[in-house]
Design a protein around this motif. Structure first.
Motif, PDB file in Angstrom:
ATOM      1  N   PHE A 186       0.862  -1.179   0.000  1.00 60.43           N
ATOM      2  CA  PHE A 186       0.000   0.000   0.000  1.00 60.43           C
ATOM      3  C   PHE A 186       0.898   1.228   0.000  1.00 60.43           C
ATOM      4  CE2 PHE A 186      -2.593  -3.412   1.533  1.00 60.43           C
ATOM      5  CZ  PHE A 186      -3.840  -3.160   0.999  1.00 60.43           C
ATOM      6  N   VAL A 187       1.055   1.833  -1.165  1.00 58.00           N
ATOM      7  CA  VAL A 187       2.014   2.922  -1.328  1.00 58.00           C
ATOM      8  C   VAL A 187       1.288   4.252  -1.537  1.00 58.00           C
ATOM      9  CG1 VAL A 187       3.794   1.399  -2.250  1.00 58.00           C
ATOM     10  CG2 VAL A 187       2.204   2.505  -3.811  1.00 58.00           C
ATOM     11  N   ASP A 188       2.035   5.366  -1.374  1.00 55.85           N
ATOM     12  CA  ASP A 188       1.444   6.687  -1.569  1.00 55.85           C
ATOM     13  C   ASP A 188       1.129   6.888  -3.057  1.00 55.85           C
ATOM     14  OD1 ASP A 188       3.833   8.414  -2.796  1.00 55.85           O
ATOM     15  OD2 ASP A 188       4.634   7.050  -1.258  1.00 55.85           O
ATOM     16  N   ASP A 189       0.343   7.915  -3.361  1.00 54.44           N
ATOM     17  CA  ASP A 189      -0.124   8.153  -4.729  1.00 54.44           C
ATOM     18  C   ASP A 189       1.028   8.373  -5.714  1.00 54.44           C
ATOM     19  OD1 ASP A 189      -2.613   7.932  -3.662  1.00 54.44           O
ATOM     20  OD2 ASP A 189      -3.166  10.042  -3.901  1.00 54.44           O
ATOM     21  N   GLU A 190       2.031   9.106  -5.286  1.00 57.57           N
ATOM     22  CA  GLU A 190       3.161   9.402  -6.165  1.00 57.57           C
ATOM     23  C   GLU A 190       3.922   8.122  -6.540  1.00 57.57           C
ATOM     24  OE1 GLU A 190       7.384  11.568  -5.548  1.00 57.57           O
ATOM     25  OE2 GLU A 190       5.617  12.762  -4.988  1.00 57.57           O
ATOM     26  N   THR A 191       4.196   7.281  -5.557  1.00 47.29           N
ATOM     27  CA  THR A 191       4.900   6.027  -5.819  1.00 47.29           C
ATOM     28  C   THR A 191       4.051   5.113  -6.691  1.00 47.29           C
ATOM     29  OG1 THR A 191       5.993   6.209  -3.676  1.00 47.29           O
ATOM     30  CG2 THR A 191       6.003   4.037  -4.725  1.00 47.29           C
ATOM     31  N   TYR A 192       2.759   5.063  -6.436  1.00 48.25           N
ATOM     32  CA  TYR A 192       1.843   4.236  -7.223  1.00 48.25           C
ATOM     33  C   TYR A 192       1.865   4.671  -8.690  1.00 48.25           C
ATOM     34  CZ  TYR A 192      -2.553   2.026  -8.662  1.00 48.25           C
ATOM     35  OH  TYR A 192      -3.505   1.274  -9.301  1.00 48.25           O
ATOM     36  N   ASP A 193       1.716   5.976  -8.926  1.00 53.60           N
ATOM     37  CA  ASP A 193       1.719   6.489 -10.302  1.00 53.60           C
ATOM     38  C   ASP A 193       3.060   6.245 -10.993  1.00 53.60           C
ATOM     39  OD1 ASP A 193      -0.900   7.351 -10.009  1.00 53.60           O
ATOM     40  OD2 ASP A 193      -0.305   9.385  -9.408  1.00 53.60           O
ATOM     41  N   ARG A 194       4.165   6.426 -10.258  1.00 54.65           N
ATOM     42  CA  ARG A 194       5.490   6.214 -10.828  1.00 54.65           C
ATOM     43  C   ARG A 194       5.680   4.744 -11.213  1.00 54.65           C
ATOM     44  NH1 ARG A 194       8.458   7.790  -6.808  1.00 54.65           N
ATOM     45  NH2 ARG A 194       9.046   5.725  -6.119  1.00 54.65           N
TER      46      ARG A 194
END
Length: 147
Positions: free
Chosen positions: A28-36
């Protein structure tokens, strides 16, 4: 930890899923890491990483902790019951599997479990002495309205 999917469109409450804290931190990662990750590995990341903002992550309450402990002990309970435990596992997981070399689907396994639980002790002993094929045939016949 308990993670519950939060949808802005759903009117149905979502079931919480239990994870260990390390699992939550990795997947479960933050939005920025998920998008990257989705940009760097298109089509590969899939269900291995989740956007943390889409989930409510918290410690389980007492009821949820008891349910999670019960679910985690399912494999041991199924193994302890022998062949009927294998039927219970197949029915619970909704997935066909082999029992004593015979492929048993979830519907047939559910019929075997229902029959096993409904039989008297004397008849249950006779039914358990049958082969897997015989058990499945009898359970299906009775479930379909046979005699």
């Amino acid at each position: 930890m308990v993670a519950t999917f939060v949808s802005q469109y759903s009117t149905v409450p979502q079931n919480p899923l239990g994870y260990c804290a390390g699992h939550v931190e990795r997947r479960f990662v933050d939005d920025e890491t998920y998008d990257r990750r989705h940009q760097d590995y298109p089509g590969v990341v899939g269900s291995s990483v989740y956007r943390r903002s889409d989930y409510e992550i918290r410690e389980p309450n007492e009821t949820e902790a008891a349910e999670l402990a019960w679910e985690q002990g399912a494999e041991e309970r199924w193994k302890a019951e022998g062949r009927i435990g294998e039927y219970r596992r197949i029915a619970e997981l909704h997935a066909a599997d082999t029992v004593d070399g015979m492929l048993v689907d979830a519907w047939t396994a559910g019929a075997c479990v229902a029959l096993h639980d409904a039989l008297s002790d004397r008849n249950r002993g006779r039914w358990l002495a049958m082969t897997t094929a015989q058990q499945c045939e009898v359970a299906v016949q009775l479930a379909m309205g046979g005699r």
